[in-house]
Scaffold this motif. Sequence first.
Motif, PDB file in Angstrom:
ATOM      1  N   LEU A 135       0.830  -1.202   0.000  1.00  0.00           N
ATOM      2  CA  LEU A 135       0.000   0.000   0.000  1.00  0.00           C
ATOM      3  C   LEU A 135       0.866   1.253   0.000  1.00  0.00           C
ATOM      4  O   LEU A 135       0.642   2.185  -0.786  1.00  0.00           O
ATOM      5  CB  LEU A 135      -0.925  -0.002   1.217  1.00  0.00           C
ATOM      6  N   SER A 136       1.860   1.299   0.881  1.00  0.00           N
ATOM      7  CA  SER A 136       2.717   2.488   0.977  1.00  0.00           C
ATOM      8  C   SER A 136       3.455   2.748  -0.322  1.00  0.00           C
ATOM      9  O   SER A 136       3.571   3.896  -0.767  1.00  0.00           O
ATOM     10  CB  SER A 136       3.724   2.318   2.129  1.00  0.00           C
ATOM     11  N   ALA A 137       3.955   1.685  -0.959  1.00  0.00           N
ATOM     12  CA  ALA A 137       4.675   1.855  -2.218  1.00  0.00           C
ATOM     13  C   ALA A 137       3.761   2.419  -3.303  1.00  0.00           C
ATOM     14  O   ALA A 137       4.147   3.323  -4.059  1.00  0.00           O
ATOM     15  CB  ALA A 137       5.272   0.522  -2.653  1.00  0.00           C
ATOM     16  N   GLU A 168      -7.657  -1.546   8.858  1.00  0.00           N
ATOM     17  CA  GLU A 168      -6.749  -1.078   9.913  1.00  0.00           C
ATOM     18  C   GLU A 168      -5.425  -0.608   9.311  1.00  0.00           C
ATOM     19  O   GLU A 168      -4.870   0.415   9.723  1.00  0.00           O
ATOM     20  CB  GLU A 168      -6.509  -2.194  10.928  1.00  0.00           C
ATOM     21  N   VAL A 169      -4.896  -1.354   8.356  1.00  0.00           N
ATOM     22  CA  VAL A 169      -3.675  -0.948   7.657  1.00  0.00           C
ATOM     23  C   VAL A 169      -3.883   0.410   6.985  1.00  0.00           C
ATOM     24  O   VAL A 169      -3.004   1.290   7.017  1.00  0.00           O
ATOM     25  CB  VAL A 169      -3.268  -2.017   6.618  1.00  0.00           C
ATOM     26  N   LEU A 170      -5.047   0.605   6.393  1.00  0.00           N
ATOM     27  CA  LEU A 170      -5.354   1.872   5.734  1.00  0.00           C
ATOM     28  C   LEU A 170      -5.389   3.018   6.738  1.00  0.00           C
ATOM     29  O   LEU A 170      -4.880   4.117   6.475  1.00  0.00           O
ATOM     30  CB  LEU A 170      -6.695   1.756   5.013  1.00  0.00           C
ATOM     31  N   SER A 171      -5.968   2.777   7.900  1.00  0.00           N
ATOM     32  CA  SER A 171      -6.018   3.800   8.943  1.00  0.00           C
ATOM     33  C   SER A 171      -4.617   4.176   9.404  1.00  0.00           C
ATOM     34  O   SER A 171      -4.310   5.360   9.615  1.00  0.00           O
ATOM     35  CB  SER A 171      -6.851   3.287  10.119  1.00  0.00           C
ATOM     36  N   GLU A 172      -3.758   3.179   9.563  1.00  0.00           N
ATOM     37  CA  GLU A 172      -2.375   3.446   9.974  1.00  0.00           C
ATOM     38  C   GLU A 172      -1.637   4.250   8.902  1.00  0.00           C
ATOM     39  O   GLU A 172      -0.879   5.182   9.215  1.00  0.00           O
ATOM     40  CB  GLU A 172      -1.659   2.125  10.244  1.00  0.00           C
ATOM     41  N   ALA A 173      -1.864   3.908   7.641  1.00  0.00           N
ATOM     42  CA  ALA A 173      -1.219   4.636   6.554  1.00  0.00           C
ATOM     43  C   ALA A 173      -1.675   6.091   6.511  1.00  0.00           C
ATOM     44  O   ALA A 173      -0.882   6.998   6.222  1.00  0.00           O
ATOM     45  CB  ALA A 173      -1.520   3.956   5.221  1.00  0.00           C
ATOM     46  N   SER A 174      -2.937   6.310   6.817  1.00  0.00           N
ATOM     47  CA  SER A 174      -3.482   7.662   6.807  1.00  0.00           C
ATOM     48  C   SER A 174      -2.777   8.560   7.817  1.00  0.00           C
ATOM     49  O   SER A 174      -2.661   9.771   7.610  1.00  0.00           O
ATOM     50  CB  SER A 174      -4.986   7.619   7.095  1.00  0.00           C
TER      51      SER A 174
END
Length: 338
Positions: A135-137, A168-174
Amino acid sequence: MPQADFLLVHAGQLLTLSGPSGPRRGGQASELSVIADGALASMNGRIVWVGGSDSAVEAVALTPDAEVLDASGRVVAPGFVDSHTHPLFAGSRAAEFGQRAAGATYEEILRSGGGIASTVRATRLASREEISGNLSAVLRRMLLHGTTTVEAKSGYGLDMDTELACLEVLSEASATLPQTIVPTFMGPHAVPSDFPGGADGYLDFMIEEVLPVVASRKLASFADIFCERGAFDADQSRRFLTAARDMGLEPRIHADELSECGGALVASEVGARSADHLLQTSDEGLGALAASGTIATLLPGTAFFLGKDFPDARRFLSAGVPVALATDFNPGSCFTES
Protein backbone atom coordinates in the motif's frame (compact mmCIF):
# COMPACT_ATOMS: atom_id res chain seq x y z
CA MET A 1 -1.96 42.00 4.04
CA PRO A 2 -1.30 38.28 4.51
CA GLN A 3 2.15 37.03 5.44
CA ALA A 4 3.74 34.33 3.30
CA ASP A 5 6.80 32.10 3.60
CA PHE A 6 6.42 30.79 0.03
CA LEU A 7 5.65 32.61 -3.19
CA LEU A 8 5.25 31.05 -6.65
CA VAL A 9 5.24 33.47 -9.57
CA HIS A 10 4.90 33.50 -13.36
CA ALA A 11 2.97 30.27 -13.74
CA GLY A 12 2.02 30.03 -17.41
CA GLN A 13 -1.39 28.87 -16.24
CA LEU A 14 -2.53 28.78 -12.63
CA LEU A 15 -5.65 26.61 -12.22
CA THR A 16 -7.59 27.82 -9.18
CA LEU A 17 -10.84 25.90 -9.84
CA SER A 18 -12.71 28.59 -7.95
CA GLY A 19 -16.46 28.51 -8.41
CA PRO A 20 -19.30 26.31 -7.21
CA SER A 21 -18.51 24.36 -4.05
CA GLY A 22 -20.47 21.28 -5.13
CA PRO A 23 -19.99 18.87 -8.03
CA ARG A 24 -19.97 20.64 -11.39
CA ARG A 25 -22.51 19.82 -14.07
CA GLY A 26 -22.58 20.43 -17.80
CA GLY A 27 -20.61 23.44 -18.95
CA GLN A 28 -19.37 24.15 -15.42
CA ALA A 29 -17.03 21.16 -15.78
CA SER A 30 -14.84 23.11 -18.21
CA GLU A 31 -14.61 26.24 -16.05
CA LEU A 32 -11.15 25.90 -14.48
CA SER A 33 -10.74 29.55 -13.41
CA VAL A 34 -7.31 29.89 -15.03
CA ILE A 35 -5.04 32.82 -14.21
CA ALA A 36 -2.43 33.52 -16.90
CA ASP A 37 0.98 34.51 -15.49
CA GLY A 38 -0.40 33.43 -12.13
CA ALA A 39 1.05 33.68 -8.64
CA LEU A 40 0.34 31.82 -5.41
CA ALA A 41 1.43 32.58 -1.83
CA SER A 42 1.29 30.31 1.20
CA MET A 43 2.13 30.38 4.89
CA ASN A 44 3.00 27.22 6.82
CA GLY A 45 1.76 25.13 3.90
CA ARG A 46 -1.63 26.85 3.59
CA ILE A 47 -2.50 29.03 0.59
CA VAL A 48 -3.18 32.62 1.65
CA TRP A 49 -3.43 34.40 -1.71
CA VAL A 50 -3.67 33.81 -5.49
CA GLY A 51 -3.65 36.30 -8.29
CA GLY A 52 -1.57 37.75 -11.11
CA SER A 53 2.20 37.83 -10.78
CA ASP A 54 2.26 41.59 -11.30
CA SER A 55 0.20 42.01 -8.11
CA ALA A 56 2.11 39.60 -5.86
CA VAL A 57 4.65 41.99 -4.37
CA GLU A 58 1.95 44.40 -3.24
CA ALA A 59 -0.50 41.70 -2.14
CA VAL A 60 1.58 39.72 0.39
CA ALA A 61 4.28 40.40 2.97
CA LEU A 62 7.09 37.89 2.61
CA THR A 63 8.87 36.61 5.71
CA PRO A 64 12.64 37.17 5.77
CA ASP A 65 13.37 33.54 4.88
CA ALA A 66 10.57 33.17 2.31
CA GLU A 67 11.17 30.96 -0.73
CA VAL A 68 10.31 32.43 -4.14
CA LEU A 69 9.83 29.98 -7.02
CA ASP A 70 9.67 31.02 -10.67
CA ALA A 71 7.27 28.67 -12.53
CA SER A 72 7.61 30.31 -15.95
CA GLY A 73 5.94 28.36 -18.72
CA ARG A 74 4.46 25.73 -16.42
CA VAL A 75 0.94 24.75 -15.44
CA VAL A 76 0.27 24.88 -11.69
CA ALA A 77 -2.79 22.93 -10.56
CA PRO A 78 -4.29 21.53 -7.36
CA GLY A 79 -3.34 17.95 -6.50
CA PHE A 80 -5.33 15.22 -8.22
CA VAL A 81 -8.13 13.45 -6.35
CA ASP A 82 -8.25 9.75 -7.26
CA SER A 83 -11.75 8.79 -6.17
CA HIS A 84 -11.67 5.05 -7.02
CA THR A 85 -8.77 2.74 -6.15
CA HIS A 86 -8.21 -0.81 -4.86
CA PRO A 87 -4.69 -0.70 -3.31
CA LEU A 88 -5.18 -3.12 -0.39
CA PHE A 89 -3.96 -6.45 -1.70
CA ALA A 90 -1.08 -8.90 -1.97
CA GLY A 91 0.17 -11.07 -4.81
CA SER A 92 0.42 -10.50 -8.56
CA ARG A 93 -1.93 -11.08 -11.48
CA ALA A 94 0.57 -10.27 -14.21
CA ALA A 95 -0.23 -13.57 -15.96
CA GLU A 96 -3.79 -12.36 -16.59
CA PHE A 97 -2.56 -9.56 -18.83
CA GLY A 98 -1.08 -12.22 -21.07
CA GLN A 99 -4.32 -14.19 -21.00
CA ARG A 100 -6.31 -11.13 -22.09
CA ALA A 101 -3.78 -10.38 -24.82
CA ALA A 102 -4.45 -13.92 -26.07
CA GLY A 103 -8.20 -13.24 -26.20
CA ALA A 104 -9.55 -14.29 -22.77
CA THR A 105 -12.30 -12.09 -21.36
CA TYR A 106 -12.55 -10.80 -17.81
CA GLU A 107 -15.47 -13.16 -17.15
CA GLU A 108 -13.58 -16.18 -18.52
CA ILE A 109 -10.57 -15.47 -16.31
CA LEU A 110 -12.89 -15.08 -13.32
CA ARG A 111 -14.61 -18.42 -13.98
CA SER A 112 -11.24 -20.18 -14.25
CA GLY A 113 -10.31 -19.17 -10.70
CA GLY A 114 -8.40 -16.02 -11.60
CA GLY A 115 -9.49 -12.43 -11.22
CA ILE A 116 -10.63 -11.23 -7.81
CA ALA A 117 -10.52 -14.77 -6.39
CA SER A 118 -6.80 -15.03 -7.13
CA THR A 119 -6.04 -11.82 -5.24
CA VAL A 120 -8.29 -12.88 -2.36
CA ARG A 121 -6.26 -16.06 -1.88
CA ALA A 122 -2.98 -14.14 -1.85
CA THR A 123 -4.27 -11.39 0.44
CA ARG A 124 -5.65 -13.82 3.01
CA LEU A 125 -2.23 -15.49 3.22
CA ALA A 126 -0.27 -12.24 3.42
CA SER A 127 0.99 -10.60 6.61
CA ARG A 128 -0.16 -7.14 7.63
CA GLU A 129 3.38 -5.95 6.94
CA GLU A 130 3.22 -7.19 3.35
CA ILE A 131 -0.14 -5.51 2.71
CA SER A 132 1.07 -2.32 4.39
CA GLY A 133 4.33 -2.25 2.43
CA ASN A 134 2.53 -2.71 -0.86
CA LEU A 135 0.00 0.00 0.00
CA SER A 136 2.72 2.49 0.98
CA ALA A 137 4.68 1.86 -2.22
CA VAL A 138 1.59 2.38 -4.37
CA LEU A 139 0.53 5.58 -2.59
CA ARG A 140 4.02 7.06 -2.77
CA ARG A 141 4.14 6.45 -6.52
CA MET A 142 0.71 8.03 -6.87
CA LEU A 143 2.03 11.08 -5.03
CA LEU A 144 4.89 11.36 -7.53
CA HIS A 145 2.21 11.55 -10.25
CA GLY A 146 0.51 14.43 -8.42
CA THR A 147 -2.28 12.57 -6.56
CA THR A 148 -2.77 14.11 -3.13
CA THR A 149 -6.14 12.60 -2.17
CA VAL A 150 -6.94 8.89 -2.60
CA GLU A 151 -10.15 6.96 -2.01
CA ALA A 152 -9.07 3.40 -1.14
CA LYS A 153 -11.28 0.32 -0.98
CA SER A 154 -11.00 -2.96 0.86
CA GLY A 155 -12.49 -6.00 -0.86
CA TYR A 156 -9.72 -8.56 -1.31
CA GLY A 157 -10.34 -10.34 1.98
CA LEU A 158 -14.01 -11.30 1.72
CA ASP A 159 -13.93 -12.48 5.35
CA MET A 160 -14.15 -10.73 8.69
CA ASP A 161 -10.49 -10.87 9.75
CA THR A 162 -8.84 -9.89 6.46
CA GLU A 163 -11.29 -7.12 5.64
CA LEU A 164 -10.83 -5.55 9.07
CA ALA A 165 -7.05 -5.97 8.90
CA CYS A 166 -6.93 -4.19 5.55
CA LEU A 167 -9.00 -1.28 6.84
CA GLU A 168 -6.75 -1.08 9.91
CA VAL A 169 -3.68 -0.95 7.66
CA LEU A 170 -5.35 1.87 5.73
CA SER A 171 -6.02 3.80 8.94
CA GLU A 172 -2.37 3.45 9.97
CA ALA A 173 -1.22 4.64 6.55
CA SER A 174 -3.48 7.66 6.81
CA ALA A 175 -1.61 8.73 9.94
CA THR A 176 1.85 8.38 8.42
CA LEU A 177 1.63 9.12 4.68
CA PRO A 178 1.28 12.67 3.28
CA GLN A 179 -1.86 12.10 1.22
CA THR A 180 -5.45 12.44 2.38
CA ILE A 181 -6.81 8.87 2.39
CA VAL A 182 -10.57 8.24 2.25
CA PRO A 183 -11.45 4.65 3.33
CA THR A 184 -14.21 2.59 1.72
CA PHE A 185 -15.43 -0.81 2.92
CA MET A 186 -16.11 -3.13 -0.03
CA GLY A 187 -16.68 -6.51 1.56
CA PRO A 188 -19.18 -7.42 -1.22
CA HIS A 189 -16.56 -7.24 -3.99
CA ALA A 190 -17.39 -10.80 -5.02
CA VAL A 191 -19.11 -13.89 -3.61
CA PRO A 192 -16.37 -16.03 -2.03
CA SER A 193 -16.39 -19.60 -3.33
CA ASP A 194 -15.80 -21.01 0.15
CA PHE A 195 -18.81 -19.29 1.75
CA PRO A 196 -21.98 -21.37 2.22
CA GLY A 197 -25.29 -19.81 1.26
CA GLY A 198 -24.31 -18.03 -1.94
CA ALA A 199 -24.69 -14.30 -2.50
CA ASP A 200 -27.66 -13.87 -0.17
CA GLY A 201 -26.00 -15.75 2.67
CA TYR A 202 -22.79 -13.80 2.21
CA LEU A 203 -24.67 -10.50 2.30
CA ASP A 204 -26.40 -11.60 5.51
CA PHE A 205 -22.94 -12.15 6.99
CA MET A 206 -21.71 -8.78 5.75
CA ILE A 207 -24.74 -6.88 7.04
CA GLU A 208 -25.21 -8.66 10.37
CA GLU A 209 -21.61 -9.28 11.42
CA VAL A 210 -19.04 -7.23 9.52
CA LEU A 211 -20.75 -3.90 8.79
CA PRO A 212 -21.56 -3.21 12.47
CA VAL A 213 -17.88 -3.62 13.40
CA VAL A 214 -16.67 -1.42 10.54
CA ALA A 215 -19.20 1.27 11.44
CA SER A 216 -18.70 1.18 15.21
CA ARG A 217 -14.90 1.36 14.87
CA LYS A 218 -15.18 4.08 12.19
CA LEU A 219 -12.86 2.17 9.90
CA ALA A 220 -14.55 3.46 6.73
CA SER A 221 -16.46 6.50 5.52
CA PHE A 222 -18.12 4.74 2.58
CA ALA A 223 -19.50 1.32 1.65
CA ASP A 224 -19.34 -0.11 -1.86
CA ILE A 225 -20.63 -3.21 -3.68
CA PHE A 226 -20.05 -4.81 -7.09
CA CYS A 227 -23.47 -4.78 -8.77
CA GLU A 228 -22.87 -7.02 -11.74
CA ARG A 229 -23.84 -10.28 -13.38
CA GLY A 230 -22.03 -13.04 -11.49
CA ALA A 231 -21.60 -10.90 -8.37
CA PHE A 232 -24.56 -9.09 -6.75
CA ASP A 233 -27.80 -8.10 -8.44
CA ALA A 234 -29.70 -4.84 -8.04
CA ASP A 235 -31.92 -6.05 -5.17
CA GLN A 236 -28.95 -7.42 -3.25
CA SER A 237 -26.97 -4.24 -3.84
CA ARG A 238 -29.87 -2.11 -2.67
CA ARG A 239 -30.19 -4.20 0.50
CA PHE A 240 -26.50 -3.93 1.39
CA LEU A 241 -26.17 -0.22 0.65
CA THR A 242 -29.35 0.61 2.55
CA ALA A 243 -28.03 -1.26 5.59
CA ALA A 244 -24.66 0.47 5.30
CA ARG A 245 -26.33 3.88 5.00
CA ASP A 246 -28.43 3.17 8.07
CA MET A 247 -25.21 2.43 9.99
CA GLY A 248 -23.66 5.75 8.96
CA LEU A 249 -21.61 4.73 5.92
CA GLU A 250 -22.25 6.66 2.72
CA PRO A 251 -23.07 4.45 -0.30
CA ARG A 252 -21.03 4.01 -3.45
CA ILE A 253 -21.60 1.36 -6.12
CA HIS A 254 -19.76 -0.40 -8.95
CA ALA A 255 -22.49 -0.24 -11.57
CA ASP A 256 -23.21 -1.28 -15.15
CA GLU A 257 -19.62 -2.13 -16.04
CA LEU A 258 -19.96 -5.37 -18.00
CA SER A 259 -23.75 -5.42 -18.34
CA GLU A 260 -26.72 -3.15 -17.71
CA CYS A 261 -27.86 -4.50 -14.35
CA GLY A 262 -29.78 -1.62 -12.79
CA GLY A 263 -26.82 -0.34 -10.82
CA ALA A 264 -27.34 3.30 -11.78
CA LEU A 265 -30.97 3.08 -10.65
CA VAL A 266 -29.91 1.60 -7.32
CA ALA A 267 -27.37 4.41 -6.89
CA SER A 268 -30.05 7.05 -7.34
CA GLU A 269 -32.50 5.24 -5.04
CA VAL A 270 -30.08 4.93 -2.09
CA GLY A 271 -28.57 8.39 -2.57
CA ALA A 272 -25.11 7.07 -3.43
CA ARG A 273 -22.27 9.55 -3.53
CA SER A 274 -21.05 7.94 -6.73
CA ALA A 275 -21.85 5.26 -9.27
CA ASP A 276 -18.69 3.96 -10.91
CA HIS A 277 -17.76 2.41 -14.30
CA LEU A 278 -21.15 2.90 -16.07
CA LEU A 279 -20.04 1.50 -19.43
CA GLN A 280 -23.46 -0.08 -20.05
CA THR A 281 -25.81 2.39 -18.34
CA SER A 282 -29.25 2.75 -19.94
CA ASP A 283 -30.98 6.03 -20.73
CA GLU A 284 -33.27 5.36 -17.76
CA GLY A 285 -30.27 4.96 -15.48
CA LEU A 286 -28.71 8.10 -16.92
CA GLY A 287 -31.83 10.11 -16.16
CA ALA A 288 -31.96 8.74 -12.62
CA LEU A 289 -28.37 9.79 -11.98
CA ALA A 290 -29.08 13.29 -13.29
CA ALA A 291 -32.11 13.63 -11.02
CA SER A 292 -30.35 12.34 -7.92
CA GLY A 293 -27.07 14.25 -8.22
CA THR A 294 -25.05 11.06 -7.86
CA ILE A 295 -21.59 11.52 -9.35
CA ALA A 296 -20.70 9.36 -12.35
CA THR A 297 -17.14 8.16 -11.74
CA LEU A 298 -15.72 7.07 -15.08
CA LEU A 299 -12.69 4.78 -15.29
CA PRO A 300 -11.22 4.83 -18.80
CA GLY A 301 -8.08 2.95 -17.73
CA THR A 302 -10.12 -0.15 -16.94
CA ALA A 303 -11.92 0.00 -20.28
CA PHE A 304 -8.53 0.23 -21.99
CA PHE A 305 -7.08 -2.75 -20.09
CA LEU A 306 -10.17 -4.87 -20.75
CA GLY A 307 -10.47 -3.92 -24.41
CA LYS A 308 -13.85 -2.20 -23.92
CA ASP A 309 -15.12 1.04 -25.42
CA PHE A 310 -14.20 4.09 -23.38
CA PRO A 311 -16.97 5.56 -21.22
CA ASP A 312 -18.87 8.34 -22.97
CA ALA A 313 -18.24 11.25 -20.62
CA ARG A 314 -19.97 13.71 -22.95
CA ARG A 315 -23.19 11.69 -22.71
CA PHE A 316 -23.23 12.08 -18.93
CA LEU A 317 -22.22 15.75 -18.94
CA SER A 318 -24.87 16.59 -21.54
CA ALA A 319 -27.51 14.92 -19.36
CA GLY A 320 -26.54 17.08 -16.37
CA VAL A 321 -24.73 14.33 -14.45
CA PRO A 322 -21.62 15.45 -12.53
CA VAL A 323 -18.60 13.46 -13.75
CA ALA A 324 -15.38 12.42 -12.04
CA LEU A 325 -12.42 10.57 -13.55
CA ALA A 326 -10.38 8.07 -11.53
CA THR A 327 -7.81 5.33 -12.11
CA ASP A 328 -9.53 2.22 -10.69
CA PHE A 329 -6.01 1.14 -9.70
CA ASN A 330 -6.18 -2.58 -8.92
CA PRO A 331 -3.97 -5.65 -9.36
CA GLY A 332 -5.84 -7.25 -12.24
CA SER A 333 -7.85 -5.07 -14.59
CA CYS A 334 -6.15 -1.67 -14.28
CA PHE A 335 -2.65 -1.54 -12.85
CA THR A 336 -2.21 2.18 -13.38
CA GLU A 337 -1.37 4.69 -10.68
CA SER A 338 -2.15 7.94 -12.49
